[in-house]
Design a protein around this motif. Structure first.
Motif, PDB file in Angstrom:
ATOM      1  N   ASP A  71     -36.552 -40.382  27.269  1.00  0.00           N
ATOM      2  CA  ASP A  71     -35.630 -41.439  26.904  1.00  0.00           C
ATOM      3  C   ASP A  71     -35.709 -42.598  27.895  1.00  0.00           C
ATOM      4  OD1 ASP A  71     -32.255 -41.078  25.650  1.00  0.00           O
ATOM      5  OD2 ASP A  71     -33.690 -42.728  25.575  1.00  0.00           O
ATOM      6  N   VAL A  75     -34.261 -45.607  27.958  1.00  0.00           N
ATOM      7  CA  VAL A  75     -32.990 -46.211  28.343  1.00  0.00           C
ATOM      8  C   VAL A  75     -32.233 -45.291  29.298  1.00  0.00           C
ATOM      9  CG1 VAL A  75     -30.751 -46.937  27.521  1.00  0.00           C
ATOM     10  CG2 VAL A  75     -32.796 -47.609  26.297  1.00  0.00           C
ATOM     11  N   GLU A  76     -32.243 -44.021  28.994  1.00  0.00           N
ATOM     12  CA  GLU A  76     -31.472 -43.135  29.849  1.00  0.00           C
ATOM     13  C   GLU A  76     -32.125 -42.951  31.204  1.00  0.00           C
ATOM     14  OE1 GLU A  76     -30.272 -39.695  27.747  1.00  0.00           O
ATOM     15  OE2 GLU A  76     -28.955 -40.848  26.435  1.00  0.00           O
ATOM     16  N   ARG A 134     -48.099 -57.320  24.888  1.00  0.00           N
ATOM     17  CA  ARG A 134     -48.390 -56.155  25.722  1.00  0.00           C
ATOM     18  C   ARG A 134     -47.648 -54.976  25.140  1.00  0.00           C
ATOM     19  NH1 ARG A 134     -46.597 -59.497  30.798  1.00  0.00           N
ATOM     20  NH2 ARG A 134     -45.185 -59.992  29.108  1.00  0.00           N
ATOM     21  N   ILE A 180     -45.761 -51.812  25.423  1.00  0.00           N
ATOM     22  CA  ILE A 180     -45.061 -51.109  26.486  1.00  0.00           C
ATOM     23  C   ILE A 180     -45.557 -49.665  26.468  1.00  0.00           C
ATOM     24  CG2 ILE A 180     -42.806 -50.300  27.255  1.00  0.00           C
ATOM     25  CD1 ILE A 180     -41.715 -52.856  25.887  1.00  0.00           C
ATOM     26  N   VAL A 204     -28.106 -45.258  38.464  1.00  0.00           N
ATOM     27  CA  VAL A 204     -27.000 -44.445  38.973  1.00  0.00           C
ATOM     28  C   VAL A 204     -27.382 -43.895  40.342  1.00  0.00           C
ATOM     29  CG1 VAL A 204     -25.801 -42.263  38.665  1.00  0.00           C
ATOM     30  CG2 VAL A 204     -25.972 -43.866  36.756  1.00  0.00           C
ATOM     31  N   GLU A 253     -33.565 -45.305  32.709  1.00  0.00           N
ATOM     32  CA  GLU A 253     -33.114 -46.510  33.391  1.00  0.00           C
ATOM     33  C   GLU A 253     -31.711 -46.251  33.974  1.00  0.00           C
ATOM     34  OE1 GLU A 253     -34.149 -49.516  34.029  1.00  0.00           O
ATOM     35  OE2 GLU A 253     -32.335 -50.741  34.213  1.00  0.00           O
ATOM     36  N   TYR A 254     -30.888 -45.585  33.216  1.00  0.00           N
ATOM     37  CA  TYR A 254     -29.548 -45.261  33.688  1.00  0.00           C
ATOM     38  C   TYR A 254     -29.618 -44.368  34.929  1.00  0.00           C
ATOM     39  CZ  TYR A 254     -26.639 -46.999  29.915  1.00  0.00           C
ATOM     40  OH  TYR A 254     -25.952 -47.786  29.057  1.00  0.00           O
ATOM     41  N   VAL A 255     -30.419 -43.322  34.800  1.00  0.00           N
ATOM     42  CA  VAL A 255     -30.514 -42.362  35.893  1.00  0.00           C
ATOM     43  C   VAL A 255     -30.970 -43.082  37.159  1.00  0.00           C
ATOM     44  CG1 VAL A 255     -31.728 -40.327  36.733  1.00  0.00           C
ATOM     45  CG2 VAL A 255     -30.990 -40.446  34.343  1.00  0.00           C
TER      46      VAL A 255
END
Lengths: 167, 709
Positions: free
Chosen positions: A147, A149-150, A139, A141, A157, A152-154
């Motif tokens: 970004d 990854v970022e 599949r 993505i 958080v 995902e961070y946001v």
């Protein structure tokens, strides 16, 4: 007569000169070859203490090991190589005085078995990953702008901040 | 009298632990809740009884009741009271009692702590922990001596003799007479490192029994969902923390006390503690994948089972003396019993696993080679490889003697040569893993994250290769290894270091943007609300620092041995800081303790002409044991240690022999150890969020029996 005596004396003088020279040579040779404690320890490190477990001859404080170190010194002075000295002790006391068993016969197993096991482990790893990645439906993505990854961070958080504020 | 009371407590604890296991098993099978309650109460009673037994043993040790054999073995009159107390774990019987006591406390805590949340798992947890405990208690309560006469009757006098000897293994065994004085503790153990080292290791060992018990409970009740994984997370980390601390303190003790300038000798006993640590570390990592992606379920079960087996095997190795000689194995009944127990639990675990394979289906497949899952799997393969190499090297002498009839010793060169490169690869996976996203990495993004770490790593390697003085030192004795692998390893460390720094930086920056905090506050809060993740990175940072020290001492260590007359000096050149000059000024004698006399040499140390200090390496003579122990003297700095021992002296000190070592970067090993422990402690510390997750998992499992107590 005096001629014979003179010749004899001359011969004697010469031979004693040679003898002294030879002696001097021998002594200086021996002196030059007296091994230092560091040289002895280098070899002693490759031998195991015969009476106590898990310590090499260089670090061992027992009397036996002190004698072994003296013997290593003698053998070094005779001009023996490190390998010959190790063989001397192994022949006399058995292979178990060596820090690592000699690479022959049954002892080869020390090295071969772990290397085979590591190769088998890495092989299994490669095979499994290969099979699993084949099996899973490929599949793509979706390309998310920005970004990933970022983001995902946001998200996390913020989520945790909310939890924290609810308290 | 007190000894009799202690023995009764021990015997009762044994009986109750067996009862608890049976009651829990039967109660669950027949759905008789009363029996499960009874089992729980027995677990608590066992903990209480063993606490009593330990207190009595301590009283006996302190009061010097030499009629009790164990007291006479490990203490004497002259010993300070503090060492009398710590002699509890100074010998075989006491250690096993101590182990059992810790096990009982852990079991009680696990049962009480999990009573509400994991009611369905608790009966099996009781079964596993109490059976393990019962086995240990059987060794020290003299139970096996009962087998002596039946074995005799069966015509097996040798086995009968072994079993009847087991009677003397109880820590309360009383002699027929009272010796005037005891033997006293082994002088090597009279050091605070050796005082806290065994308890730490035992806490680690015992701690791993709890996750194993939950794993078995989850398997046998088919509750193989998220719950058990979350419940054991903290137990596993706590066990791992103690085991790591135990290993580090052990290394520190070996370095400071044993006086050979090293800290790790790949000794069977050291390996016994390292092996469960290796498989436990693999478990800690792969369990994260199960949490996040529902994969590797069978593998995780295997890992925790192996770890449990190794914990028991480790205790067996330390206690039976089987590795130093096969003959030591048969001299006491402990060895065969341990081996039997390890084999039985292993077979039972494997059978259980096979009958439950259907409940362990993976929920996801692997998407790509370039993913965090794949790197974690590689990490597991490497940990297991190092474990296997260590295991093989440890037991090879036994195998060789049994199968080929040839004695052999497998020493440090083997372990260093085979495990060294594997550890290097492990550091590589440690460096790369944080950059890898779950499922699949996008090449462009990965490349962007790799730029700085790779550049820094390459710069380090090339920079070090250019330093000419490093070349002459970087030779590992007995190998052909030279400067290139060493500098490559340092490059790898810097790579990992930059990755970790980058992770902290990215998180802080994101948080700053999202929440609008100042950098410093953002960093603190980032770590505070993601303790597990950033605690983990701190642990990795600790590993990098430890590796710095290990490579420094492995490759750049300098040593020399000299015999000096008073007033003479010798030099030793450090690869980092210059040449030390060591001048022998004379011998001095002093009294360290009532039963210890010290002879020390006074050495004046200068480096490149600058006065550094006086060092006084010596030898302590323990009068009671008639045993001498070297006490190394060290000059510490961040760059290196100068480590000197007094090997001997002649004519009352007219001449003396010294061994001197320069140990480059060694102190980074200890600093790294502290960072490592701090990181683990941070990851273990409970967060409210985590508590909530467990609550969610509990309600999701849906079959929670409401608490009645």
């Amino acid at each position: 007569m005096s001629e014979v005596l003179r010749t004899a004396l001359r011969c004697l003088a010469f031979s004693s000169f040679v003898l002294v020279l030879a002696l001097a040579w021998d002594v200086s040779g021996a002196l030059a070859q007296t091994p230092s404690p560091d040289e002895i320890n280098r070899v002693a490190k490759m031998l195991s203490c015969p009476t106590c477990a898990g310590i090499n001859v260089a670090d061992c404080p027992t009397e036996t090991c002190a004698q072994w170190r003296a013997k290593i010194g003698e053998l070094l002075a005779e001009g023996k190589t490190d390998q010959e000295i190790l063989e001397y002790f192994a022949a006399r006391y058995g292979d178990h005085v060596l820090q690592v068993p000699p690479t022959r016969g049954f002892f080869l197993g020390v090295w071969i078995v772990p290397i085979l096991a590591i190769l088998a482990g890495l092989g299994t790893f490669g095979y499994l990953v290969h099979r699993w990645t084949q099996r899973s439906v490929v599949r793509e993505i979706p390309a998310v702008p920005g970004d990933i990854v970022e983001d995902e961070y946001v998200r996390r958080v913020e989520q945790e901040l909310q939890l924290w504020q609810k308290k | 009298m007190a000894a009799d009371l202690g023995y009764v407590a021990l015997l009762l604890a044994f009986v109750l632990s067996v009862f608890a296991a049976l009651a829990a098993w039967w109660g669950e099978r027949r759905r008789t809740i009363e029996l499960v309650f009874s089992a729980r109460n027995s677990v608590l009673a066992v903990a209480g009884l063993l606490t009593l037994a330990v207190l009595i043993e301590l009283f006996l040790l302190l009061s010097g009741d030499f009629r009790v054999m164990y007291v006479a073995q490990v203490t004497n009159r002259a010993m300070p009271a503090f060492f009398k107390l710590t002699a509890l774990w100074g010998g075989q019987a006491g250690s096993l009692l101590f182990w059992s006591w810790l096990m009982a406390l852990f079991a009680a805590a696990a049962v009480l702590g999990g009573w509400q949340r994991t009611r369905l798992l608790i009966p099996k947890v009781i079964v596993v922990t109490q059976l393990t405990l019962a086995f240990f208690l059987s060794l020290i309560s003299g139970i096996w001596a009962l087998l002596a006469s039946p074995l005799e009757a069966l015509g097996m006098p040798a086995s009968a003799a072994l079993m009847s000897e087991m009677e003397t293994l109880t820590p309360f065994y009383q002699l027929k007479f009272t010796p005037v004085d005891g033997n006293g503790l082994n002088p090597l153990l009279r050091h605070w490192g050796m005082i806290i080292h065994p308890p730490l290791l035992y806490l680690g060992f015992v701690g791993f029994v709890i996750p194993f018990a939950f794993a078995v409970a989850a398997l046998s009740t088919r509750q193989t969902g998220d719950l058990w994984i979350r419940v054991i997370r903290r137990w596993t980390l706590v066990a791992w923390l103690f085991l790591s601390m135990g290993l580090l303190v052990g290394m520190w003790w070996a370095y400071g006390v044993l006086g050979w300038g090293g800290y790790w000798g790949w000794d069977p006993v050291e390996n016994a503690a390292l092996m469960p640590w290796l498989t436990g570390t693999a478990f800690l990592h792969s369990v994260i994948i199960q949490e996040r992606r529902g994969m590797f379920k069978v593998w995780n079960m295997v890992l925790i089972m192996v770890t449990y087996g190794l914990v028991i095997f480790g205790t067996f190795l330390t206690r039976s003396g089987v590795v130093s000689s096969v003959h030591a194995f048969a001299q006491s009944g402990v060895g065969p019993l341990f081996l039997g127990f390890v084999a039985a639990t292993f077979v039972a675990s494997v059978l259980l696993l096979f009958t439950r394979l259907d409940s362990l289906r993976s929920e996801n497949a692997l998407d790509s080679w370039v993913s965090r899952e794949a790197v974690f799997l590689l990490n597991n393969v490497l940990f297991l490889a190092i474990f296997f190499v260590t295991f093989w090297g440890t037991i090879f002498p036994v195998i060789s003697e049994l199968l080929a009839g040839q004695k052999a010793i497998v020493g440090p060169p083997f372990f260093n040569q085979v495990n060294g490169p594997l550890f290097g690869l492990l550091v590589l996976t440690m460096g790369i893993a944080p950059l890898m996203p779950w499922r699949r990495a996008s090449p462009g993004k990965l490349a962007r994250l790799l730029v700085w770490p790779v550049l820094a790593g390459l710069a380090t390697t090339l920079g070090l290769l250019a330093v000419p003085t490093l070349r002459q030192f970087a030779i590992l004795p007995g190998t052909s290894l030279r400067i290139v692998p060493v500098t490559a390893f340092y490059g790898l460390l810097v790579f990992t270091l930059v990755v970790i720094g980058q992770e902290f930086w990215r998180g802080t920056r994101t948080r700053r943007r999202a929440v609008g905090e100042a950098y410093w506050t953002a960093l603190v809060n980032l770590v505070r609300y993601n303790r597990r993740r950033y605690g983990g990175y701190l642990v990795h940072l600790g590993v990098v620092l430890i590796a710095l020290g290990v490579i420094g001492t492995q490759f750049f260590k300098v040593e020399t041995q000299r015999n000096l007359a008073r007033g003479e000096s010798f030099t030793i050149t450090s690869p980092l800081t210059g040449t030390y000059t060591v001048t022998y000024e004379g011998l001095s004698a002093s009294i360290v303790a009532e039963d210890v006399r010290r002879t020390a040499a006074v050495l004046k140390i200068t480096r490149e002409g600058q006065f550094v200090g006086l060092l006084q390496p010596g030898q302590d003579f323990f009068i009671a044991q008639e045993q001498a122990m070297t006490t190394p003297a060290m000059h510490h700095s961040l760059a290196e240690d100068l480590y000197i021992i007094l090997a001997g002296w002649e004519d009352g000190g007219v001449t003396a022999t010294f061994k001197a070592y320069v140990e480059p970067l060694i102190n980074w090993l200890w600093i790294g150890g502290l960072v490592f422990i701090l990181g683990t402690a941070m990851a273990v510390w409970p967060t409210p969020v985590e508590e909530r997750r467990i609550a969610v998992a509990t309600s999701a499992s849906g079959r929670v029996v409401t608490a009645r107590s």
